[in-house]
Scaffold this active site. Structure first.
Site, PDB file in Angstrom:
ATOM      1  N   GLY A   1     -24.495 -25.003   2.322  1.00  0.00           N
ATOM      2  CA  GLY A   1     -25.068 -23.708   1.912  1.00  0.00           C
ATOM      3  C   GLY A   1     -24.319 -23.094   0.751  1.00  0.00           C
TER       4      GLY A   1
ATOM      5  N   ILE B   1     -22.607 -16.142  -0.862  1.00  0.00           N
ATOM      6  CA  ILE B   1     -21.168 -16.197  -0.559  1.00  0.00           C
ATOM      7  C   ILE B   1     -20.635 -17.603  -0.824  1.00  0.00           C
TER       8      ILE B   1
ATOM      9  N   ASP C   1     -30.502 -31.062   3.968  1.00  0.00           N
ATOM     10  CA  ASP C   1     -30.694 -30.101   5.054  1.00  0.00           C
ATOM     11  C   ASP C   1     -29.611 -30.323   6.119  1.00  0.00           C
TER      12      ASP C   1
ATOM     13  N   THR D   1     -30.595 -15.954   6.394  1.00  0.00           N
ATOM     14  CA  THR D   1     -29.659 -14.820   6.485  1.00  0.00           C
ATOM     15  C   THR D   1     -30.284 -13.417   6.462  1.00  0.00           C
TER      16      THR D   1
ATOM     17  N   THR E   1     -21.135 -13.746  11.437  1.00  0.00           N
ATOM     18  CA  THR E   1     -21.394 -12.374  10.982  1.00  0.00           C
ATOM     19  C   THR E   1     -21.031 -11.334  12.040  1.00  0.00           C
ATOM     20  N   ASP E   2     -20.722 -10.123  11.576  1.00  0.00           N
ATOM     21  CA  ASP E   2     -20.456  -9.023  12.525  1.00  0.00           C
ATOM     22  C   ASP E   2     -21.702  -8.655  13.323  1.00  0.00           C
ATOM     23  N   GLU E   3     -22.881  -9.079  12.833  1.00  0.00           N
ATOM     24  CA  GLU E   3     -24.123  -8.683  13.523  1.00  0.00           C
ATOM     25  C   GLU E   3     -24.227  -9.261  14.924  1.00  0.00           C
TER      26      GLU E   3
ATOM     27  N   TYR F   1     -32.302 -13.046  13.704  1.00  0.00           N
ATOM     28  CA  TYR F   1     -31.198 -13.558  12.874  1.00  0.00           C
ATOM     29  C   TYR F   1     -29.881 -13.526  13.643  1.00  0.00           C
TER      30      TYR F   1
ATOM     31  N   LYS G   1     -27.463 -16.577  15.010  1.00  0.00           N
ATOM     32  CA  LYS G   1     -26.052 -16.732  14.609  1.00  0.00           C
ATOM     33  C   LYS G   1     -25.149 -16.728  15.845  1.00  0.00           C
TER      34      LYS G   1
ATOM     35  N   TYR H   1     -34.752   2.749   4.747  1.00  0.00           N
ATOM     36  CA  TYR H   1     -35.374   2.636   6.072  1.00  0.00           C
ATOM     37  C   TYR H   1     -35.007   3.851   6.936  1.00  0.00           C
TER      38      TYR H   1
ATOM     39  N   PRO I   1     -37.493  -2.540  12.861  1.00  0.00           N
ATOM     40  CA  PRO I   1     -37.467  -2.590  14.335  1.00  0.00           C
ATOM     41  C   PRO I   1     -36.077  -2.991  14.824  1.00  0.00           C
TER      42      PRO I   1
HETATM   43  P1  NAD Z   1     -27.728 -16.802   1.372  1.00  0.00           P
HETATM   44  O1  NAD Z   1     -29.017 -16.559   2.042  1.00  0.00           O
HETATM   45  O2  NAD Z   1     -27.459 -16.199   0.034  1.00  0.00           O
HETATM   46  O3  NAD Z   1     -27.496 -18.391   1.199  1.00  0.00           O
HETATM   47  C1  NAD Z   1     -27.760 -19.304   2.220  1.00  0.00           C
HETATM   48  C2  NAD Z   1     -27.646 -20.702   1.613  1.00  0.00           C
HETATM   49  O4  NAD Z   1     -27.880 -21.661   2.658  1.00  0.00           O
HETATM   50  C3  NAD Z   1     -28.681 -20.973   0.508  1.00  0.00           C
HETATM   51  O5  NAD Z   1     -28.075 -21.632  -0.573  1.00  0.00           O
HETATM   52  C4  NAD Z   1     -29.691 -21.882   1.196  1.00  0.00           C
HETATM   53  O6  NAD Z   1     -30.354 -22.760   0.304  1.00  0.00           O
HETATM   54  C5  NAD Z   1     -28.804 -22.628   2.174  1.00  0.00           C
HETATM   55  N1  NAD Z   1     -29.529 -23.172   3.331  1.00  0.00           N
HETATM   56  C6  NAD Z   1     -30.400 -22.513   4.135  1.00  0.00           C
HETATM   57  N2  NAD Z   1     -30.872 -23.345   5.078  1.00  0.00           N
HETATM   58  C7  NAD Z   1     -30.268 -24.549   4.887  1.00  0.00           C
HETATM   59  C8  NAD Z   1     -30.326 -25.795   5.554  1.00  0.00           C
HETATM   60  N3  NAD Z   1     -31.136 -25.990   6.609  1.00  0.00           N
HETATM   61  N4  NAD Z   1     -29.562 -26.807   5.098  1.00  0.00           N
HETATM   62  C9  NAD Z   1     -28.764 -26.640   4.000  1.00  0.00           C
HETATM   63  N5  NAD Z   1     -28.679 -25.476   3.324  1.00  0.00           N
HETATM   64  C10 NAD Z   1     -29.416 -24.436   3.766  1.00  0.00           C
HETATM   65  O7  NAD Z   1     -26.624 -16.402   2.418  1.00  0.00           O
HETATM   66  P2  NAD Z   1     -25.225 -15.645   2.249  1.00  0.00           P
HETATM   67  O8  NAD Z   1     -25.468 -14.194   2.238  1.00  0.00           O
HETATM   68  O9  NAD Z   1     -24.457 -16.300   1.186  1.00  0.00           O
HETATM   69  O10 NAD Z   1     -24.570 -15.985   3.673  1.00  0.00           O
HETATM   70  C11 NAD Z   1     -23.806 -17.177   3.851  1.00  0.00           C
HETATM   71  C12 NAD Z   1     -23.294 -17.200   5.279  1.00  0.00           C
HETATM   72  O11 NAD Z   1     -22.508 -16.037   5.523  1.00  0.00           O
HETATM   73  C13 NAD Z   1     -24.410 -17.188   6.322  1.00  0.00           C
HETATM   74  O12 NAD Z   1     -24.058 -18.047   7.369  1.00  0.00           O
HETATM   75  C14 NAD Z   1     -24.447 -15.741   6.811  1.00  0.00           C
HETATM   76  O13 NAD Z   1     -24.881 -15.658   8.148  1.00  0.00           O
HETATM   77  C15 NAD Z   1     -22.989 -15.352   6.667  1.00  0.00           C
HETATM   78  N6  NAD Z   1     -22.735 -13.918   6.422  1.00  0.00           N
HETATM   79  C16 NAD Z   1     -23.378 -13.257   5.403  1.00  0.00           C
HETATM   80  C17 NAD Z   1     -23.074 -11.922   5.160  1.00  0.00           C
HETATM   81  C18 NAD Z   1     -23.738 -11.118   4.065  1.00  0.00           C
HETATM   82  O14 NAD Z   1     -23.603  -9.893   4.039  1.00  0.00           O
HETATM   83  N7  NAD Z   1     -24.435 -11.739   3.130  1.00  0.00           N
HETATM   84  C19 NAD Z   1     -22.122 -11.267   5.957  1.00  0.00           C
HETATM   85  C20 NAD Z   1     -21.499 -11.976   6.994  1.00  0.00           C
HETATM   86  C21 NAD Z   1     -21.808 -13.309   7.190  1.00  0.00           C
HETATM   87  O1  DAU Z   2     -23.380  -7.405   8.552  1.00  0.00           O
HETATM   88  C1  DAU Z   2     -23.463  -8.686   7.990  1.00  0.00           C
HETATM   89  C2  DAU Z   2     -24.896  -8.966   7.660  1.00  0.00           C
HETATM   90  O2  DAU Z   2     -25.235  -8.115   6.569  1.00  0.00           O
HETATM   91  C3  DAU Z   2     -25.171 -10.411   7.312  1.00  0.00           C
HETATM   92  O3  DAU Z   2     -24.911 -11.208   8.426  1.00  0.00           O
HETATM   93  C4  DAU Z   2     -26.628 -10.591   6.875  1.00  0.00           C
HETATM   94  O4  DAU Z   2     -26.832 -11.928   6.446  1.00  0.00           O
HETATM   95  C5  DAU Z   2     -26.916  -9.644   5.737  1.00  0.00           C
HETATM   96  O5  DAU Z   2     -28.285  -9.723   5.409  1.00  0.00           O
HETATM   97  C6  DAU Z   2     -26.562  -8.213   6.118  1.00  0.00           C
HETATM   98  O6  DAU Z   2     -27.459  -7.705   7.144  1.00  0.00           O
HETATM   99  P1  DAU Z   2     -27.989  -6.190   7.094  1.00  0.00           P
HETATM  100  O7  DAU Z   2     -29.259  -6.108   7.831  1.00  0.00           O
HETATM  101  O8  DAU Z   2     -26.923  -5.237   7.473  1.00  0.00           O
HETATM  102  O9  DAU Z   2     -28.194  -6.074   5.506  1.00  0.00           O
HETATM  103  P2  DAU Z   2     -29.383  -5.536   4.607  1.00  0.00           P
HETATM  104  O10 DAU Z   2     -28.899  -5.586   3.208  1.00  0.00           O
HETATM  105  O11 DAU Z   2     -30.695  -6.180   4.921  1.00  0.00           O
HETATM  106  O12 DAU Z   2     -29.469  -4.017   5.075  1.00  0.00           O
HETATM  107  C7  DAU Z   2     -28.343  -3.166   5.002  1.00  0.00           C
HETATM  108  C8  DAU Z   2     -28.749  -1.805   5.564  1.00  0.00           C
HETATM  109  O13 DAU Z   2     -29.691  -1.206   4.656  1.00  0.00           O
HETATM  110  C9  DAU Z   2     -29.461  -1.877   6.893  1.00  0.00           C
HETATM  111  O14 DAU Z   2     -29.100  -0.737   7.670  1.00  0.00           O
HETATM  112  C10 DAU Z   2     -30.941  -1.816   6.541  1.00  0.00           C
HETATM  113  C11 DAU Z   2     -30.945  -0.955   5.300  1.00  0.00           C
HETATM  114  N1  DAU Z   2     -32.004  -1.270   4.308  1.00  0.00           N
HETATM  115  C12 DAU Z   2     -32.132  -2.566   3.905  1.00  0.00           C
HETATM  116  C13 DAU Z   2     -33.100  -2.912   2.992  1.00  0.00           C
HETATM  117  C14 DAU Z   2     -33.266  -4.357   2.546  1.00  0.00           C
HETATM  118  C15 DAU Z   2     -32.807  -0.263   3.792  1.00  0.00           C
HETATM  119  O15 DAU Z   2     -32.661   0.918   4.132  1.00  0.00           O
HETATM  120  N2  DAU Z   2     -33.772  -0.613   2.877  1.00  0.00           N
HETATM  121  C16 DAU Z   2     -33.960  -1.894   2.475  1.00  0.00           C
HETATM  122  O16 DAU Z   2     -34.888  -2.158   1.658  1.00  0.00           O
END
Ligand code: NAD
Ligand code: DAU
Length: 335
Positions: free
Chosen positions: A7, A12, A59, A83, A123-125, A147, A151, A204, A271
């Site tokens: 990935g 990240i 994959d 994600t 993730t913290d989620e 999601y 995780k 939201y 939701p």
């Molecule tokens: P992202 O959605 O930007 O990237 C995900 C990557 O995984 C993409 O490059 C996609 O092509 C690849 N991928 C998806 N399915 C796949 C599969 N079946 N096989 C191979 N590759 C695949 O995600 P991100 O925000 O960079 O998050 C990376 C990791 O960190 C995830 O595991 C996510 O749960 C975790 N995480 C993200 C956040 C955040 O805020 N973005 C916070 C905490 C943890």
């Molecule tokens: O906490 C770590 C997680 O953070 C990661 O594991 C996830 O991959 C990442 O998507 C993120 O999840 P969130 O649901 O917290 O992030 P998101 O950016 O979707 O939303 C952040 C907050 O903003 C959440 O309370 C929902 C709100 N939001 C989000 C979107 C996309 C809005 O109010 N409007 C929006 O359009």
């Protein structure tokens, strides 16, 4: 060290690969990525000719594909996942497939090839929402979206493989991450790019939900600490230094971009929207890690990156992504 990163074309993962290759010339990285809608090879343009870097499209659910790479790896860091919470609410299946089955395929390879360290980027989620205080690693898991449930299942599989087979797995649970190269569906990049396009930002519900924000390079540094110093079977929280409501974040972005609150549009709430995330990262601090980037500076840098790189996000937002993708990568399409 030979590292298999999965990935690594996403947000990240690509920041992590660039960070590691720039600083550790002794590390060789193979990046296995399916290139879903979120995977972008151009995130790795600056390292694509580095002799220590290689890319394979594939994959993590494909055992044969993973085996062929895992057998040559010393360690694996798994970023690959579906994600986005809102997508998981609309269509959970891909989340269960990649985040659960894909994790199990990787764990089988760790078992088969005696991989020395496996880091599951989680993730913290998985903890769910907390009204007051902060989650510690031993807090019970209480995921609320497809999601976070997927995780959490991945985390439980890792812990089960540790307990049952003694595999050297480490889990990191990171907070809401922001920075360059984040797909413009998540709060920060969506709001920044909307405002750059002169569009309103959809908050939201009442916008009072709280998230704990971490800059992407601090998150990558935390994952690296877990990889190099983490104890097998242990979980490490990676929290940021800024706890803010969504409205506070929105107001900061509006201010930096010179816009006012008339650009806010309050829309229907998500939701099962978790109210607050908060992490206690004391355990990771014992490995020498602390977040080092100032939230405000990192936010300004992030906004500046999106302002100067509309070539990166405009094709995605304009709906011309498939056309763009074919031009970049030939005939195959993201799934
Ligand atoms: P992202 O959605 O930007 O990237 C995900 C990557 O995984 C993409 O490059 C996609 O092509 C690849 N991928 C998806 N399915 C796949 C599969 N079946 N096989 C191979 N590759 C695949 O995600 P991100 O925000 O960079 O998050 C990376 C990791 O960190 C995830 O595991 C996510 O749960 C975790 N995480 C993200 C956040 C955040 O805020 N973005 C916070 C905490 C943890
Ligand atoms: O906490 C770590 C997680 O953070 C990661 O594991 C996830 O991959 C990442 O998507 C993120 O999840 P969130 O649901 O917290 O992030 P998101 O950016 O979707 O939303 C952040 C907050 O903003 C959440 O309370 C929902 C709100 N939001 C989000 C979107 C996309 C809005 O109010 N409007 C929006 O359009």
């Amino acid at each position: 060290m030979k590292l298999l990163v999965t990935g690594g074309a996403g947000f990240i993962g690509s920041n992590f690969i660039r960070y590691v290759l720039e600083r550790y010339p002794e590390v060789k990285i193979i990046n296995l990525d399916k290139l879903t809608y979120a995977g972008r090879l151009e995130n790795l343009d600056t390292v694509k000719d580095n002799p220590n870097y290689g890319f394979v499209k594939g994959d993590i659910c494909d055992l044969k594909a993973v085996e062929s790479l895992a057998k040559r790896a010393d360690a694996i860091v798994n970023f690959a996942a579906e994600t986005h919470v809102d997508r998981s609410i609309m269509d959970p299946q891909a989340f269960v497939r990649t985040d659960v089955l894909g994790t199990q395929v990787l764990l089988e390879c760790v078992r088969k090839f005696g991989i020395k360290k496996y880091v599951q980027v989680s993730t913290d989620e998985v903890y769910g929402s907390i009204e007051q205080g902060s989650f510690k690693e031993e807090s019970p898991l209480n995921p609320t979206s497809p999601y976070s449930a997927s995780k959490a299942a991945g985390d439980f599989l890792c812990l089960a493989y540790y307990k049952t087979y003694g595999l050297p797995i480490v889990i990191t649970r990171g907070a809401n991450t922001f920075g360059p190269n984040q797909y413009p569906e998540k709060l920060m990049p969506l709001f920044i790019t909307n405002l750059l396009e002169g569009k309103k930002v959809p908050v939201y519900g009442d916008g009072k939900q709280i998230r704990n924000w971490i800059y992407v390079l601090d998150h990558c540094r935390g994952i690296l600490s877990a990889l190099t110093k983490g104890e097998p079977g242990q979980v490490y929280n990676i929290g940021g230094n800024a706890e803010k409501t969504n409205l506070e974040i929105t107001q900061m972005i509006l201010e930096i971009l010179g816009k006012d609150e008339t650009m806010i549009e309050y829309v229907k709430d998500r939701p099962a929207h978790d109210f607050r995330y908060s992490l206690d990262s004391f355990k990771l601090s014992l490995l020498g890690w602390q977040p080092i980037f100032s939230f405000k500076e990192a936010l300004k840098n992030t906004i500046s990156w999106y302002s100067h790189n509309d070539w990166w996000w405009k094709p995605v937002k304009s709906g011309q992504f498939l056309e763009y993708y074919k031009k970049q990568y030939g005939s195959s399409e993201p799934s």
